[in-house]
Design an enzyme around this catalytic site. Structure first.
Site, PDB file in Angstrom:
ATOM      1  N   LYS A 135       0.846  -1.214   0.000  1.00  0.00           N
ATOM      2  CA  LYS A 135       0.000   0.000   0.000  1.00  0.00           C
ATOM      3  C   LYS A 135       0.872   1.252   0.000  1.00  0.00           C
ATOM      4  O   LYS A 135       0.614   2.199  -0.742  1.00  0.00           O
ATOM      5  CB  LYS A 135      -0.866   0.034   1.263  1.00  0.00           C
ATOM      6  CG  LYS A 135      -2.112  -0.795   1.188  1.00  0.00           C
ATOM      7  CD  LYS A 135      -2.797  -0.800   2.546  1.00  0.00           C
ATOM      8  CE  LYS A 135      -3.864  -1.867   2.575  1.00  0.00           C
ATOM      9  NZ  LYS A 135      -4.255  -2.278   3.915  1.00  0.00           N
TER      10      LYS A 135
ATOM     11  N   GLN B 244      -5.189  -1.407   9.708  1.00  0.00           N
ATOM     12  CA  GLN B 244      -5.104  -2.745   9.119  1.00  0.00           C
ATOM     13  C   GLN B 244      -5.754  -3.774  10.047  1.00  0.00           C
ATOM     14  O   GLN B 244      -5.475  -3.817  11.251  1.00  0.00           O
ATOM     15  CB  GLN B 244      -3.627  -3.106   8.887  1.00  0.00           C
ATOM     16  CG  GLN B 244      -3.392  -4.443   8.205  1.00  0.00           C
ATOM     17  CD  GLN B 244      -3.826  -4.469   6.741  1.00  0.00           C
ATOM     18  OE1 GLN B 244      -3.940  -3.437   6.082  1.00  0.00           O
ATOM     19  NE2 GLN B 244      -4.071  -5.663   6.233  1.00  0.00           N
TER      20      GLN B 244
ATOM     21  N   ASP C  56     -11.676   2.979   4.139  1.00  0.00           N
ATOM     22  CA  ASP C  56     -12.090   1.572   4.074  1.00  0.00           C
ATOM     23  C   ASP C  56     -13.613   1.441   3.979  1.00  0.00           C
ATOM     24  O   ASP C  56     -14.117   0.370   3.631  1.00  0.00           O
ATOM     25  CB  ASP C  56     -11.658   0.845   5.361  1.00  0.00           C
ATOM     26  CG  ASP C  56     -10.412   0.004   5.185  1.00  0.00           C
ATOM     27  OD1 ASP C  56     -10.190  -0.507   4.074  1.00  0.00           O
ATOM     28  OD2 ASP C  56      -9.671  -0.146   6.177  1.00  0.00           O
TER      29      ASP C  56
HETATM   30  N1  GUN Z   1      -7.041  -6.561   6.004  1.00  0.00           N
HETATM   31  C1  GUN Z   1      -7.182  -7.235   4.847  1.00  0.00           C
HETATM   32  N2  GUN Z   1      -7.826  -6.476   3.929  1.00  0.00           N
HETATM   33  C2  GUN Z   1      -8.080  -5.296   4.534  1.00  0.00           C
HETATM   34  C3  GUN Z   1      -8.710  -4.095   4.078  1.00  0.00           C
HETATM   35  O1  GUN Z   1      -9.187  -3.961   2.949  1.00  0.00           O
HETATM   36  N3  GUN Z   1      -8.771  -3.099   5.000  1.00  0.00           N
HETATM   37  C4  GUN Z   1      -8.273  -3.229   6.257  1.00  0.00           C
HETATM   38  N4  GUN Z   1      -8.399  -2.193   7.085  1.00  0.00           N
HETATM   39  N5  GUN Z   1      -7.698  -4.330   6.699  1.00  0.00           N
HETATM   40  C5  GUN Z   1      -7.602  -5.349   5.836  1.00  0.00           C
END
Ligand code: GUN
Length: 297
Positions: A54, A98, A121
């Site tokens: 990311k 996350q 998100d």
């Molecule tokens: N863990 C795995 N995929 C995601 C996501 O799209 N957002 C977040 N916050 N955690 C994740």
């Protein structure tokens, strides 16, 4: 094989190229870069890989990346203090905590403290409510990526029968809302659904998000249907000691019947981070009051 392959990797690349242009014009208009903050608690290897990816893609798109790492034994209060500081920071347009969080933390409580207008998100209940009532907000990245692929492939989805297999808050439920907003007739199937094969066989659109390797068979698919496979499952490979990735759909048999299908890897997976960057850039424009044609990116 008869199905067209839906190339999510190429689609995500093209999306990132459009985002990079918009990120540059945002910086020219405001004198600052759009900023995305990612908070990682603990050392889960998959999460570390994801967070690194990311960060790299954020910078490659011309946006600012902020990373906050807390040890696995950090207290919930420490995490909430980090989120509060990011909420107050004008250089941060989007915040992602996350998941999963360590067991001693209450995920719902943590998410509820993120400023909904920085919740890229789309997990905050305010954004869940906005999605279900048709108000502008933020939509979870993976389902929004699936809708982008579907609309690119099919144009209008109006009137189509769609089945979503899986009812998670992150994929299944928002996916169903998005398909409903596109005027599909939506069925949400799950582990208690009776006659799943029959339910799937009615569908023009099948979205599989159950986390069970190769569960959906080609014989379940209506000929010509569009199949979106959200699953990412690691299974033993033929070669001793090796593993390979498979989706929730049995690709070989489904590709004989479907009109179009996403592969694993290379289908939905690459879309998630690209859509996260899209949401962060949208947040930046909204928060700074800079116009953006959101439908065009
Ligand atoms: N863990 C795995 N995929 C995601 C996501 O799209 N957002 C977040 N916050 N955690 C994740």
């Amino acid at each position: 094989m008869t199905a067209a392959i839906i190339d999510g990797k190429a689609f995500a690349e093209a999306l990132r190229a459009r985002l990079a242009e918009k990120a540059a014009s945002f910086e020219a208009a405001t004198g600052r870069k759009a900023g995305l903050a990612v908070v990682l608690v603990g050392e889960d290897p998959a999460s570390q890989v994801y967070v690194r990816s990311k960060g790299k893609q954020t910078v490659a798109c011309g946006m600012a990346s902020f990373e906050h790492k807390l040890p696995a034994d950090a207290s919930e209060a420490e995490l909430l203090a980090v989120v509060a500081a990011l909420n107050a920071d004008p250089a941060v347009d989007g915040i992602l905590v996350q998941l999963p969080l360590p067991g001693h933390m209450d995920e719902a409580k943590v998410i509820s403290t993120i400023d909904p207008d920085k919740d890229v998100d789309g997990f905050h209940v305010i954004n869940v409510g906005r999605l279900s009532t048709g108000m502008p907000g933020f939509v979870p990245c993976t389902p929004l990526g699936c809708i982008m692929l579907l609309k690119d492939r099919l144009g209008s989805l109006s009137g189509l029968d769609a089945v979503v297999i899986g009812r998670s808050n992150i994929v299944g439920k928002p996916m169903a809302q998005l398909l409903l907003a596109e005027s599909c007739t939506v069925t949400v199937a799950h582990s208690r659904t009776r006659n799943l094969e029959e339910v799937v066989r009615r569908a023009d659109i099948v979205v599989a998000a159950v986390g069970r390797p190769e569960m959906v068979k080609g014989s379940w698919i209506k000929p010509g249907a569009t199949v979106i496979d959200v699953g990412i499952n690691r299974v033993p490979a033929a070669e001793e000691g090796k593993t390979r990735l498979v989706g929730d759909v049995d690709f070989a048999s489904a590709a004989e019947v479907a009109g179009a299908i996403t592969p694993v890897p290379g289908g939905v997976g690459p879309m998630t981070i690209a859509v996260l960057l899209r949401n962060a850039l949208v947040a930046a424009h909204r928060n700074a009051g800079v116009a953006l044609d959101e439908a065009a990116i």
